[in-house]
Design an enzyme around this catalytic site. Structure first.
Site, PDB file in Angstrom:
ATOM      1  N   SER A  24       0.804  -1.231   0.000  1.00 42.47           N
ATOM      2  CA  SER A  24       0.000   0.000   0.000  1.00 42.47           C
ATOM      3  C   SER A  24       0.836   1.280   0.000  1.00 42.47           C
ATOM      4  O   SER A  24       0.274   2.360  -0.200  1.00 42.47           O
ATOM      5  CB  SER A  24      -0.924   0.023   1.215  1.00 42.47           C
ATOM      6  OG  SER A  24      -1.987  -0.849   1.012  1.00 42.47           O
TER       7      SER A  24
ATOM      8  N   VAL B 247       1.262  -3.747   3.903  1.00 40.64           N
ATOM      9  CA  VAL B 247       1.122  -5.007   4.643  1.00 40.64           C
ATOM     10  C   VAL B 247       2.378  -5.884   4.635  1.00 40.64           C
ATOM     11  O   VAL B 247       2.438  -6.852   5.389  1.00 40.64           O
ATOM     12  CB  VAL B 247      -0.040  -5.909   4.164  1.00 40.64           C
ATOM     13  CG1 VAL B 247      -1.361  -5.439   4.672  1.00 40.64           C
ATOM     14  CG2 VAL B 247      -0.029  -6.106   2.679  1.00 40.64           C
TER      15      VAL B 247
HETATM   16  N1  GLN Z   1      -1.866  -5.303  -2.082  1.00 39.07           N
HETATM   17  C1  GLN Z   1      -2.454  -5.212  -0.784  1.00 39.07           C
HETATM   18  C2  GLN Z   1      -3.948  -5.358  -0.879  1.00 39.07           C
HETATM   19  O1  GLN Z   1      -4.517  -4.807  -1.775  1.00 39.07           O
HETATM   20  C3  GLN Z   1      -2.103  -3.896  -0.182  1.00 39.07           C
HETATM   21  C4  GLN Z   1      -2.723  -3.681   1.169  1.00 39.07           C
HETATM   22  C5  GLN Z   1      -1.833  -2.978   2.147  1.00 39.07           C
HETATM   23  O2  GLN Z   1      -0.621  -2.908   1.997  1.00 39.07           O
HETATM   24  N2  GLN Z   1      -2.405  -2.490   3.239  1.00 39.07           N
HETATM   25  O3  GLN Z   1      -4.590  -6.022  -0.104  1.00 39.07           O
END
Ligand code: GLN
Length: 400
Positions: free
Chosen positions: A64, A261
């Protein structure tokens, strides 16, 4: 002499490293395999050098943290009005993968939650691009923020697509309500590729420093985005970057930020530094647990809270005296609104017709637009009062 900054960063890692709170994200199978003990920090100055400590060479996926940069590219490529038409700027107070649309407009509330980031990804590049061309434009744009060519971690990308049911649902939702017009599955693939770019903490610090530096990458010197784009992006990071922990984060750390994440966090302190932190175990909001601790510590130790009041504007006057009938006014530091207002009040005390005035700006480091206009108006009014005014302007200010 060797700069003490890396030693200090190592000390921060030693102090914050012991905690095993939180858990590695496992909804993307490939992320569940991450070594939870990895820990790294990097601080990029706006003059180029980057200091780091810990596992600074370990790469992980940006996730994200790509969202503010894709938002900046969309603003650059489509303009503010077009982007605001499709994605709002209000904090949702919800989790990152929440189905959260504004009831009246049907827009995602902001570009930092997944549904908003999926729509934002659709706005990167020129309107006519194919999805492949848009993926390339996204990769090129994020690489410009990092000052090196980034690459997609194909294993993480494939793994996330296998379990991307919720993001696919969000893609179909925004396609269904007409916010986007294209194939939602391919759009979510593009967004997921954007999230799967591999970075290390030094990359993150440089990317953040580019936003903190008004859009100019301090390593490459390239203007990646305009100053207004950097300001808009930092503002959205400040209010929405840490999801439903945004208020807690902003009061305790006070730095516009974004988490991912995989365990990364960036912080961008306007005019000062870019931070990158990495530790895979996440707290209940989905933010890196030790990463938050490290950022709190850095903010406290280094006085980085953006709401901390800066030095008083009265320090702008370095010298004010009358020598042989001539009033000498020597200024120093940065001339912004409050400093210029102080100078105007000092100018007001100079008696009309009391002789020549010397305004010495040699020690002024910076003048913003309003500061410059106020100072010029002060000079004009002194001249109307009958003073012969001489202004000494150093070359770096470039104003007359
Ligand atoms: N690619 C992850 C998702 O879409 C990104 C989420 C995150 O980093 N909080 O779930």
């Amino acid at each position: 002499m060797r700069t003490p900054v890396p030693d200090y960063l190592q000390e921060v890692l030693d102090d914050c490293g012991a905690s095993t709170d939180g858990a590695v994200a496992d909804y993307i199978p490939e992320l569940a395999a991450a070594d939870p003990d990895r820990l790294a920090v990097a601080v990029a100055s706006l003059e180029g050098p980057v200091h780091s400590a810990g596992d600074a060479d370990v790469r992980f996926t940006i996730q994200s943290i790509s969202k503010p940069f894709a938002y900046a590219l969309a603003l650059r490529d489509r303009g503010l009005d077009r982007v605001l038409e499709s994605v709002g700027v209000e904090p949702s107070g919800d989790a990152f993968n929440e189905i959260s649309l504004e009831p009246d407009t049907g827009r995602p509330r902001n570009p930092m939650i997944n549904v908003g980031a999926i729509v934002t990804h659709s706005l990167v590049g020129d309107p006519g691009l194919t999805p492949d061309e848009r993926d390339a434009a996204t990769l090129e744009g994020l690489s410009a923020f990092a000052a090196r060519p980034l690459e997609v971690d194909e294993a993480v990308f494939a793994s996330e697509m296998e379990t991307a049911h919720r993001n696919l649902a969000l893609g179909h939702l925004v396609r269904g309500n007409g916010i986007v017009q294209e194939d939602p599955v391919r759009l979510v693939e593009g967004y997921t590729r954007q999230c799967s770019l591999a970075v290390d903490v030094r990359d993150l610090a440089v990317m953040a420093a580019t936003l903190a530096n008004g859009g100019v990458n301090p390593v490459s010197g390239e203007e990646v985005v305009a100053p207004w784009v950097a300001r808009q992006t930092l503002s959205v990071m400040a209010t929405c970057g840490m999801y439903d922990a945004a208020g807690d984060w902003f009061t305790s750390v006070g730095i516009p930020a974004k988490s991912g994440v995989a365990g990364g966090i960036i912080g961008a302190l306007p005019g000062q530094v870019g931070l990158g932190v990495f530790s895979p175990r996440l707290d209940r909001f989905g933010n890196s647990a030790r990463g938050v601790d490290i950022c709190q510590r850095l903010s406290r130790d280094m006085g980085m809270h953006v709401m901390a009041a800066p030095a008083t504007s009265a320090t702008v006057i370095r010298r004010h005296e009358v020598v042989d009938g001539r009033t000498i006014l020597e200024l120093q530091g940065a001339i912004h609104y409050a400093a210029a207002e102080h100078v105007l009040r000092v100018m007001e005390t100079i008696e009309p017709g009391s002789g020549p005035v010397l305004l010495d700006l040699s020690r002024v480091t910076d003048v913003n637009d309003v500061g410059g206009r106020m100072a010029e108006e002060g000079v004009r009014r002194l001249e109307l009062d009958g003073h012969d005014v001489e202004v000494v302007t150093p070359e770096h200010l470039g104003r007359s």
